[in-house]
Design a protein around this motif. Structure first.
Motif, PDB file in Angstrom:
ATOM      1  N   ASN A 101       0.817  -1.218   0.000  1.00  0.00           N
ATOM      2  CA  ASN A 101       0.000   0.000   0.000  1.00  0.00           C
ATOM      3  C   ASN A 101       0.848   1.264   0.000  1.00  0.00           C
ATOM      4  N   THR A 102       1.888   1.300   0.820  1.00  0.00           N
ATOM      5  CA  THR A 102       2.675   2.530   0.982  1.00  0.00           C
ATOM      6  C   THR A 102       3.698   2.731  -0.129  1.00  0.00           C
ATOM      7  N   GLN A 103       4.178   1.637  -0.737  1.00  0.00           N
ATOM      8  CA  GLN A 103       5.240   1.658  -1.746  1.00  0.00           C
ATOM      9  C   GLN A 103       6.575   2.149  -1.192  1.00  0.00           C
ATOM     10  N   ALA A 104       6.707   2.176   0.113  1.00  0.00           N
ATOM     11  CA  ALA A 104       7.942   2.663   0.736  1.00  0.00           C
ATOM     12  C   ALA A 104       9.087   1.676   0.503  1.00  0.00           C
ATOM     13  N   PRO A 105      10.289   2.181   0.247  1.00  0.00           N
ATOM     14  CA  PRO A 105      11.429   1.297  -0.009  1.00  0.00           C
ATOM     15  C   PRO A 105      12.061   0.784   1.280  1.00  0.00           C
ATOM     16  N   VAL A 106      12.945  -0.184   1.135  1.00  0.00           N
ATOM     17  CA  VAL A 106      13.844  -0.608   2.200  1.00  0.00           C
ATOM     18  C   VAL A 106      15.138   0.184   2.047  1.00  0.00           C
ATOM     19  N   THR A 107      15.669   0.688   3.147  1.00  0.00           N
ATOM     20  CA  THR A 107      16.928   1.435   3.088  1.00  0.00           C
ATOM     21  C   THR A 107      18.030   0.800   3.941  1.00  0.00           C
ATOM     22  N   ASP A 108      17.678  -0.144   4.809  1.00  0.00           N
ATOM     23  CA  ASP A 108      18.648  -0.810   5.677  1.00  0.00           C
ATOM     24  C   ASP A 108      19.023  -2.154   5.064  1.00  0.00           C
ATOM     25  N   VAL A 109      20.227  -2.253   4.520  1.00  0.00           N
ATOM     26  CA  VAL A 109      20.640  -3.474   3.820  1.00  0.00           C
ATOM     27  C   VAL A 109      20.901  -4.632   4.786  1.00  0.00           C
ATOM     28  N   LYS A 110      20.911  -4.361   6.093  1.00  0.00           N
ATOM     29  CA  LYS A 110      21.110  -5.417   7.080  1.00  0.00           C
ATOM     30  C   LYS A 110      19.801  -5.868   7.716  1.00  0.00           C
ATOM     31  N   SER A 111      18.709  -5.253   7.311  1.00  0.00           N
ATOM     32  CA  SER A 111      17.400  -5.596   7.848  1.00  0.00           C
ATOM     33  C   SER A 111      16.936  -6.949   7.328  1.00  0.00           C
ATOM     34  N   ALA A 112      16.143  -7.667   8.147  1.00  0.00           N
ATOM     35  CA  ALA A 112      15.544  -8.914   7.678  1.00  0.00           C
ATOM     36  C   ALA A 112      14.642  -8.660   6.478  1.00  0.00           C
ATOM     37  N   ASP A 113      14.060  -7.463   6.399  1.00  0.00           N
ATOM     38  CA  ASP A 113      13.195  -7.125   5.276  1.00  0.00           C
ATOM     39  C   ASP A 113      13.957  -6.959   3.981  1.00  0.00           C
ATOM     40  N   PHE A 114      15.265  -6.913   4.064  1.00  0.00           N
ATOM     41  CA  PHE A 114      16.041  -6.741   2.845  1.00  0.00           C
ATOM     42  C   PHE A 114      15.948  -7.973   1.945  1.00  0.00           C
ATOM     43  N   ARG A 115      15.543  -9.106   2.506  1.00  0.00           N
ATOM     44  CA  ARG A 115      15.439 -10.309   1.680  1.00  0.00           C
ATOM     45  C   ARG A 115      14.182 -10.265   0.820  1.00  0.00           C
ATOM     46  N   CYS A 116      13.023 -10.339   1.443  1.00  0.00           N
ATOM     47  CA  CYS A 116      11.774 -10.391   0.672  1.00  0.00           C
ATOM     48  C   CYS A 116      10.744  -9.367   1.133  1.00  0.00           C
ATOM     49  N   TYR A 117      11.056  -8.591   2.183  1.00  0.00           N
ATOM     50  CA  TYR A 117      10.210  -7.472   2.618  1.00  0.00           C
ATOM     51  C   TYR A 117       8.814  -7.947   3.035  1.00  0.00           C
ATOM     52  N   THR A 118       8.752  -9.030   3.808  1.00  0.00           N
ATOM     53  CA  THR A 118       7.456  -9.597   4.177  1.00  0.00           C
ATOM     54  C   THR A 118       7.298  -9.797   5.685  1.00  0.00           C
ATOM     55  N   SER A 119       8.029  -9.025   6.484  1.00  0.00           N
ATOM     56  CA  SER A 119       7.970  -9.222   7.942  1.00  0.00           C
ATOM     57  C   SER A 119       6.579  -8.946   8.505  1.00  0.00           C
ATOM     58  N   GLU A 120       5.828  -8.069   7.862  1.00  0.00           N
ATOM     59  CA  GLU A 120       4.477  -7.736   8.340  1.00  0.00           C
ATOM     60  C   GLU A 120       3.414  -8.610   7.673  1.00  0.00           C
ATOM     61  N   THR A 121       3.577  -8.893   6.401  1.00  0.00           N
ATOM     62  CA  THR A 121       2.557  -9.662   5.681  1.00  0.00           C
ATOM     63  C   THR A 121       2.694 -11.169   5.902  1.00  0.00           C
ATOM     64  N   GLN A 122       3.927 -11.634   6.171  1.00  0.00           N
ATOM     65  CA  GLN A 122       4.196 -13.080   6.292  1.00  0.00           C
ATOM     66  C   GLN A 122       3.637 -13.833   5.090  1.00  0.00           C
ATOM     67  N   ALA A 123       3.723 -13.237   3.928  1.00  0.00           N
ATOM     68  CA  ALA A 123       3.030 -13.742   2.750  1.00  0.00           C
ATOM     69  C   ALA A 123       3.775 -14.882   2.075  1.00  0.00           C
ATOM     70  N   THR A 124       2.993 -15.785   1.494  1.00  0.00           N
ATOM     71  CA  THR A 124       3.502 -16.747   0.535  1.00  0.00           C
ATOM     72  C   THR A 124       2.762 -16.503  -0.776  1.00  0.00           C
ATOM     73  N   ALA A 125       3.102 -17.274  -1.791  1.00  0.00           N
ATOM     74  CA  ALA A 125       2.500 -17.056  -3.102  1.00  0.00           C
ATOM     75  C   ALA A 125       2.243 -18.392  -3.780  1.00  0.00           C
ATOM     76  N   THR A 126       1.557 -18.344  -4.905  1.00  0.00           N
ATOM     77  CA  THR A 126       1.383 -19.513  -5.751  1.00  0.00           C
ATOM     78  C   THR A 126       2.635 -19.680  -6.602  1.00  0.00           C
ATOM     79  N   THR A 127       3.137 -20.888  -6.691  1.00  0.00           N
ATOM     80  CA  THR A 127       4.387 -21.140  -7.398  1.00  0.00           C
ATOM     81  C   THR A 127       4.123 -21.334  -8.888  1.00  0.00           C
ATOM     82  N   ALA A 128       4.771 -20.521  -9.708  1.00  0.00           N
ATOM     83  CA  ALA A 128       4.608 -20.581 -11.162  1.00  0.00           C
ATOM     84  C   ALA A 128       5.622 -21.555 -11.762  1.00  0.00           C
TER      85      ALA A 128
END
Length: 231
Positions: A44-71
């Motif tokens: 929703n926010t479209q805000a970037p990640v700026t901390d390259v050592k953050s866990a969110d730097f991998r897939c940015y899903t710490s809040e959503t805990q999202a998975t997806a359908t595998t193509a």
């Protein structure tokens, strides 16, 4: 009252310049948003990640805990990762992949460890300090070839577009990130590498991340991360 209005307009303009990468393009067909790509915190926010050592730097899903359908994607075929609007900011692109361990469904895998390798990049074009241009800028998305010799199996595929318009101070580079899930078929016997961890691949001090792209114009540009593995 004029100054506050101008400030609000500037903030609105800046927000509009941000973007996400919610879609995969497989076999020329673009998925719906967040079907084959894990929904990121900034959907929703479209805000970037700026901390390259953050866990969110991998897939940015710490809040959503999202998975997806595998193509399903054939080795040697074209795979696209598309943005929700044109990629406005000047910068570069890296695409990494990581193979899920044998017997592990990629949908339940977090991609931790030294498992990531680079398969594609778009760098800057320089001419010794006269000009610098950004081929990745103003694109709707990016398409690359899944290496033909990539072993068959399930993978995370991660895009990062590094926006460098305010990267002259530490932490100023903006990373627009998402991770898709693919099952590679018809693969080969290649050994992808070099392998890196994400986070861990960058410190934030790399010359292609901590850089003033405006003045003086850089004479050259060093793409962050390992070399591309083409298979």
């Amino acid at each position: 009252m004029l100054a506050p209005v101008v400030a609000l307009l500037a903030l609105a303009s800046q927000a509009l310049a941000h973007y996400t990468f919610p879609d995969l393009v497989v076999g020329g067909a673009k998925s719906a948003d967040w079907v084959n790509i894990r929904r990121t915190n900034n959907y929703n926010t479209q805000a970037p990640v700026t901390d390259v050592k953050s866990a969110d730097f991998r897939c940015y899903t710490s809040e959503t805990q999202a998975t997806a359908t595998t193509a399903t994607v054939a080795a040697g075929s074209q795979l696209g990762i598309w943005a929700d609007q044109a990629v406005y900011h000047p910068g570069v692109v890296n695409v990494y992949m990581a193979k899920a361990p044998s017997g592990t469904d990629v949908a339940s895998w977090d991609g931790s460890g030294n498992v990531w390798f680079k398969v594609y990049q778009i760098s800057a074009v320089t001419d010794g300090g006269k000009t610098i241009s950004w081929p990745a800028q103003n694109q709707a998305g990016y398409t690359f070839t899944v290496p033909k010799n990539l072993p068959s199996g399930q993978y995370l595929v991660r895009i990062e577009q590094i926006a460098l318009h305010v990267a002259q101070t530490f932490g100023g580079a903006q990373f627009y990130i998402s991770c898709g899930q693919i099952n590679v078929t018809g693969g080969g016997s290649g050994t992808p590498g070099p392998l890196v961890a994400i986070p861990g691949v960058y410190t934030g001090n790399e010359p292609g991340i901590l850089i003033n792209i405006n003045y003086p114009i850089p004479a050259n540009y060093t793409q962050p991360g390992p070399a591309v593995w083409s298979g």
